[in-house]
Design a protein around this motif. Structure first.
Motif, short mmCIF file in Angstrom:
data_model
loop_
_atom_site.label_atom_id
_atom_site.label_comp_id
_atom_site.label_asym_id
_atom_site.label_seq_id
_atom_site.Cartn_x
_atom_site.Cartn_y
_atom_site.Cartn_z
N SER A 1 -16.77 -18.78 -0.91
CA SER A 1 -15.82 -17.75 -0.45
C SER A 1 -15.34 -18.02 0.97
O SER A 1 -14.14 -17.94 1.27
CB SER A 1 -16.48 -16.37 -0.52
OG SER A 1 -16.93 -16.08 -1.82
N VAL A 2 -16.30 -18.33 1.86
CA VAL A 2 -15.94 -18.62 3.25
C VAL A 2 -15.02 -19.83 3.33
O VAL A 2 -14.03 -19.83 4.07
CB VAL A 2 -17.22 -18.84 4.09
CG1 VAL A 2 -16.87 -19.38 5.47
CG2 VAL A 2 -18.00 -17.54 4.23
N GLY A 3 -15.34 -20.87 2.57
CA GLY A 3 -14.52 -22.09 2.59
C GLY A 3 -13.11 -21.85 2.09
O GLY A 3 -12.13 -22.31 2.70
N ILE A 4 -13.00 -21.11 0.97
CA ILE A 4 -11.67 -20.85 0.40
C ILE A 4 -10.82 -20.03 1.38
O ILE A 4 -9.64 -20.31 1.58
CB ILE A 4 -11.81 -20.11 -0.95
CG1 ILE A 4 -12.49 -21.02 -1.98
CG2 ILE A 4 -10.44 -19.68 -1.47
CD1 ILE A 4 -12.97 -20.29 -3.23
N LYS A 5 -11.43 -19.02 2.01
CA LYS A 5 -10.68 -18.19 2.97
C LYS A 5 -10.26 -19.00 4.19
O LYS A 5 -9.17 -18.79 4.75
CB LYS A 5 -11.54 -16.99 3.39
CG LYS A 5 -11.70 -15.95 2.30
CD LYS A 5 -12.74 -14.90 2.68
CE LYS A 5 -12.30 -14.04 3.82
NZ LYS A 5 -13.28 -12.95 4.11
N ALA A 6 -11.12 -19.92 4.64
CA ALA A 6 -10.82 -20.70 5.84
C ALA A 6 -9.87 -21.86 5.55
O ALA A 6 -9.25 -22.40 6.47
CB ALA A 6 -12.10 -21.25 6.45
N GLY A 7 -9.74 -22.24 4.29
CA GLY A 7 -8.98 -23.45 3.94
C GLY A 7 -7.53 -23.40 4.32
O GLY A 7 -6.94 -24.42 4.73
N ALA A 8 -6.90 -22.22 4.21
CA ALA A 8 -5.46 -22.13 4.47
C ALA A 8 -5.10 -22.56 5.89
O ALA A 8 -4.09 -23.22 6.12
CB ALA A 8 -4.98 -20.71 4.21
N GLY A 9 -5.93 -22.20 6.87
CA GLY A 9 -5.62 -22.55 8.25
C GLY A 9 -6.47 -23.66 8.82
O GLY A 9 -6.46 -23.89 10.03
N PHE A 10 -7.20 -24.35 7.95
CA PHE A 10 -8.15 -25.35 8.43
C PHE A 10 -7.44 -26.52 9.12
O PHE A 10 -7.86 -26.97 10.19
CB PHE A 10 -8.99 -25.88 7.27
CG PHE A 10 -10.06 -26.85 7.69
CD1 PHE A 10 -11.24 -26.39 8.25
CD2 PHE A 10 -9.89 -28.22 7.52
CE1 PHE A 10 -12.23 -27.27 8.65
CE2 PHE A 10 -10.87 -29.11 7.92
CZ PHE A 10 -12.05 -28.64 8.48
N TYR A 11 -6.36 -27.01 8.55
CA TYR A 11 -5.67 -28.18 9.10
C TYR A 11 -5.15 -27.88 10.50
O TYR A 11 -5.34 -28.66 11.44
CB TYR A 11 -4.53 -28.60 8.19
CG TYR A 11 -3.83 -29.87 8.65
CD1 TYR A 11 -4.32 -31.12 8.28
CD2 TYR A 11 -2.69 -29.81 9.46
CE1 TYR A 11 -3.69 -32.29 8.71
CE2 TYR A 11 -2.06 -30.96 9.89
CZ TYR A 11 -2.57 -32.20 9.51
OH TYR A 11 -1.95 -33.35 9.95
N ASN A 12 -4.50 -26.72 10.66
CA ASN A 12 -3.95 -26.37 11.96
C ASN A 12 -5.04 -26.14 13.00
O ASN A 12 -4.90 -26.50 14.17
CB ASN A 12 -3.09 -25.11 11.85
CG ASN A 12 -1.82 -25.35 11.04
OD1 ASN A 12 -1.34 -26.48 10.98
ND2 ASN A 12 -1.30 -24.31 10.42
N THR A 13 -6.16 -25.53 12.55
CA THR A 13 -7.23 -25.20 13.48
C THR A 13 -7.99 -26.43 13.95
O THR A 13 -8.33 -26.56 15.13
CB THR A 13 -8.23 -24.23 12.81
OG1 THR A 13 -7.51 -23.06 12.41
CG2 THR A 13 -9.33 -23.83 13.78
N VAL A 14 -8.25 -27.34 13.02
CA VAL A 14 -9.15 -28.46 13.31
C VAL A 14 -8.39 -29.73 13.65
O VAL A 14 -8.56 -30.33 14.71
CB VAL A 14 -10.10 -28.70 12.12
CG1 VAL A 14 -10.95 -29.93 12.36
CG2 VAL A 14 -10.97 -27.48 11.91
N VAL A 15 -7.53 -30.17 12.75
CA VAL A 15 -6.86 -31.46 12.94
C VAL A 15 -5.85 -31.39 14.08
O VAL A 15 -5.79 -32.28 14.94
CB VAL A 15 -6.17 -31.91 11.63
CG1 VAL A 15 -5.44 -33.23 11.85
CG2 VAL A 15 -7.20 -32.03 10.53
N GLU A 16 -5.07 -30.33 14.11
CA GLU A 16 -4.06 -30.20 15.17
C GLU A 16 -4.59 -29.38 16.35
O GLU A 16 -3.90 -29.25 17.36
CB GLU A 16 -2.80 -29.54 14.61
CG GLU A 16 -2.10 -30.39 13.55
CD GLU A 16 -0.83 -29.73 13.04
OE1 GLU A 16 -0.57 -28.57 13.43
OE2 GLU A 16 -0.12 -30.36 12.25
N GLY A 17 -5.78 -28.82 16.22
CA GLY A 17 -6.34 -27.97 17.27
C GLY A 17 -7.51 -28.63 17.97
O GLY A 17 -7.43 -29.79 18.39
N ASP A 18 -8.61 -27.89 18.05
CA ASP A 18 -9.76 -28.33 18.85
C ASP A 18 -10.89 -28.90 18.01
O ASP A 18 -12.07 -28.78 18.39
CB ASP A 18 -10.28 -27.15 19.68
CG ASP A 18 -9.27 -26.67 20.70
OD1 ASP A 18 -8.59 -27.53 21.30
OD2 ASP A 18 -9.15 -25.45 20.89
N GLY A 19 -10.56 -29.49 16.87
CA GLY A 19 -11.60 -29.98 15.96
C GLY A 19 -12.58 -30.93 16.61
O GLY A 19 -13.80 -30.79 16.48
#
Length: 560
Positions: A455-473
């Motif tokens: 559940s946590v993964g599915i909810k976080a998935g939509a913004g994961f790329y912007n948060t991590v790859v383009e953000g502070d990952g």
């Protein structure tokens, strides 16, 4: 084929939601078995599978995801509480206090390092930076229940706009697993430890803690008080460990049990610890210069289940298995983990002990331990849900603390955990059968965990790329690594140099403080003794409790 397309795209249907969870969990579990350098991420890989599913749009309504997430968390932490409850309070023995103190120090240092990284590397004006660092913290210490507790607390502070801290957790987790093992190895280098000498020290300690020599004596019952009393009554009154292995009543030889009645003139063969022989002889009667004929019995080995609540918390040294019962206990199976039966290890209800000795002696031990397999094999569903009810009510109680804008609540993570610990330890006093088999506990716990992670993964998935790859990952990865290793490299040498703990005990303690099974597996692999497992089981209950509690305290105090 339209029906098949709808099955994967119509995200409000029950079939779609069930398919979503089944796919995410199955893929995550299978991929989690893959080992890199001998280390696997295990069931936590379900989180990454959920992130991928959410990223590609394979999702479900948020309210359903939230319900499944919270229910999975409740089930997971409650079953953990039942598991650790029997040993929670008994873990604070002489050495246990020091080990738990060191583990608690590491937990505090993890939080302090997190705040240090937050102020050094991140923009403190950004309201999401600190919550994301909390996610990084729990990925760095590989503690999923803490992530759940933090998520819940963030929901009470931010509402529907709570940051998706699972993204930061996912960044820090893999290197967290490797960092714990690497830091354990570094302690060996820093303290110039030789594994061979540590093994020799453990062997010497086991020899020093060996149980007393057995003392056999033949007595005649001359104490009038004992007339008509059962063996159990006499045993309870004396409050000393002894075994009556043979009894002659009116010329008839028998093997007594706890209900055998004493009569004046009975003659018996008693086995006890050497230090207790005078007290027992003074109470029962004088020695006899005779010997009872005994048929030699072949040795048998038997797994015995500890179900007698009065045994809970007693150490093997206190039980005098060798000196009093004439048997050897070689191994202990506790919640799927094999432990060495060292004299200082406390027994818990639900333990399975391997007993070797003469058949009648093994049967006496089984009678003493309880060994009610049929009673414990029955699922105690009512106890679990009664406990969950009490846990949710307890977790919902508002606790007003000066300086906090909202009252503190232990929530659906802390409340059920505390109630489960209390029920697991004291439930038998109110006639609650709290024991569940290892397989049942693990099954319910894993189901709760994978539902939460998916559940946590599915909810976080939509913004994961912007948060991590383009953000502070990458920054989450770096700061997570610092959070992982700095406390271990501070506390580990202190445990060695100041408190003189064996290296393998320190390795187990570190693994338990981080509640990290892969680190325990590594520690066990470098030691032929059970010191790592004992260190792990000593600090695990308190560490798990503190990880969950501090997650909520940090969020409620600082993420306002």
């Amino acid at each position: 084929m339209e029906w098949l397309v709808q099955l994967f795209t119509h995200n409000e249907s029950v079939a779609h939601i069930a398919m979503l969870y089944a796919v995410v969990i199955a893929i995550g579990v299978y991929l989690g078995k893959i080992k890199v350098g001998g280390v696997s991420l295990g069931v936590t890989f379900v989180l990454f599978a959920g992130i991928v599913a959410g990223h590609i749009g394979f999702t479900a309504p948020v309210d359903i995801l939230t319900f499944v997430q919270d229910f999975g968390l409740i089930l997971f932490v409650f079953m953990i509480g039942l598991q650790v409850g029997p040993g929670f309070f008994e873990s604070f023995g002489t050495a246990g206090v020091k080990l738990n103190g060191l583990a608690a120090t590491m937990i505090v240092l993890n939080i302090l390092v997190m705040f240090g990284c937050y102020f050094i590397f991140f923009d403190t004006k950004d309201s999401t930076s600190l919550p994301m660092m909390v996610g990084t913290l729990y990925g760095a210490v590989t503690n999923t229940p803490g992530l759940g507790a933090a998520n819940e607390a963030l929901g009470s502070v931010y509402g529907d706009n709570a940051p998706q801290i699972a993204s930061a957790y996912a960044c820090a987790y893999p290197l967290g697993v490797l960092g714990i093992i690497g830091a354990i190895i570094l302690i060996r280098t820093i303290c110039k430890i030789k594994l061979e000498k540590e093994e020799e020290q453990l062997t010497a300690m086991e020899g020093a803690k060996a149980t007393q020599k057995p003392y056999k004596m033949h007595l005649e019952v001359t104490n009038k008080y004992l007339e008509g009393k059962t063996l159990l009554q006499v045993h309870d009154f004396l409050n000393r460990d002894f075994v009556v292995s043979r009894l002659v009543h009116e010329g008839e030889l028998s093997i007594p049990n706890r209900n055998t009645v004493f009569h004046l003139g009975d003659q018996m063969l008693i086995v006890c610890a050497e230090a207790d022989q005078e007290a027992i002889m003074a109470f029962i009667g004088p020695k006899l210069d005779i010997d009872f004929e005994q048929q030699d019995q072949p040795l048998v080995s038997k797994r015995i289940l500890v179900t007698n609540p009065s045994i809970n918390g007693k150490s093997f040294g206190q039980m005098h298995f060798s000196s009093v019962y004439g048997v050897n206990v070689t191994r202990v199976t506790r919640h799927g983990m094999e432990l060495f039966a060292s004299p200082s290890l406390p027994l818990q209800v639900g333990d399975r002990i391997m007993v070797v000795g003469p058949e009648d002696a093994v049967d006496r031990v089984a009678n003493k331990m309880g060994n009610s397999i049929k009673r414990l094999d029955a699922p105690n569903i009512a106890t679990i849900f009664v406990g969950i009810i009490l846990g949710i009510v307890f977790g919902s109680l508002p606790i007003a603390i000066p300086g906090m804008p909202v009252p503190l609540k232990l929530g659906i993570a802390g409340g059920p955990l505390i109630i489960a610990i209390l029920i697991g330890r004291y439930g038998y006093k109110i006639k609650l059968v709290t024991y569940t088999t290892t397989s049942a506990n693990m099954m319910l716990r894993e189901i709760g965990l994978v539902l939460f992670l998916a559940s946590v993964g599915i909810k976080a998935g939509a913004g994961f790329y912007n948060t991590v790859v383009e953000g502070d990952g990458l920054l989450y990865v770096l700061t997570g690594f610092l959070i992982t290793i700095i406390p271990i490299l501070i506390v580990g040498p202190i445990a060695r140099m100041k408190f003189k703990f064996n290296y393998f005990t320190i390795a187990g303690m570190v693994s338990g403080a981080y509640t990290d099974p892969p680190a325990l597996a590594y520690s066990n692999s470098i030691c032929s003794k059970e010191a790592p497992a004992v260190g792990y089981s000593t600090v695990y209950p308190l560490s798990m409790f503190l990880r969950i509690l501090t997650a909520q305290l940090v969020v409620l105090f600082f993420c306002q």
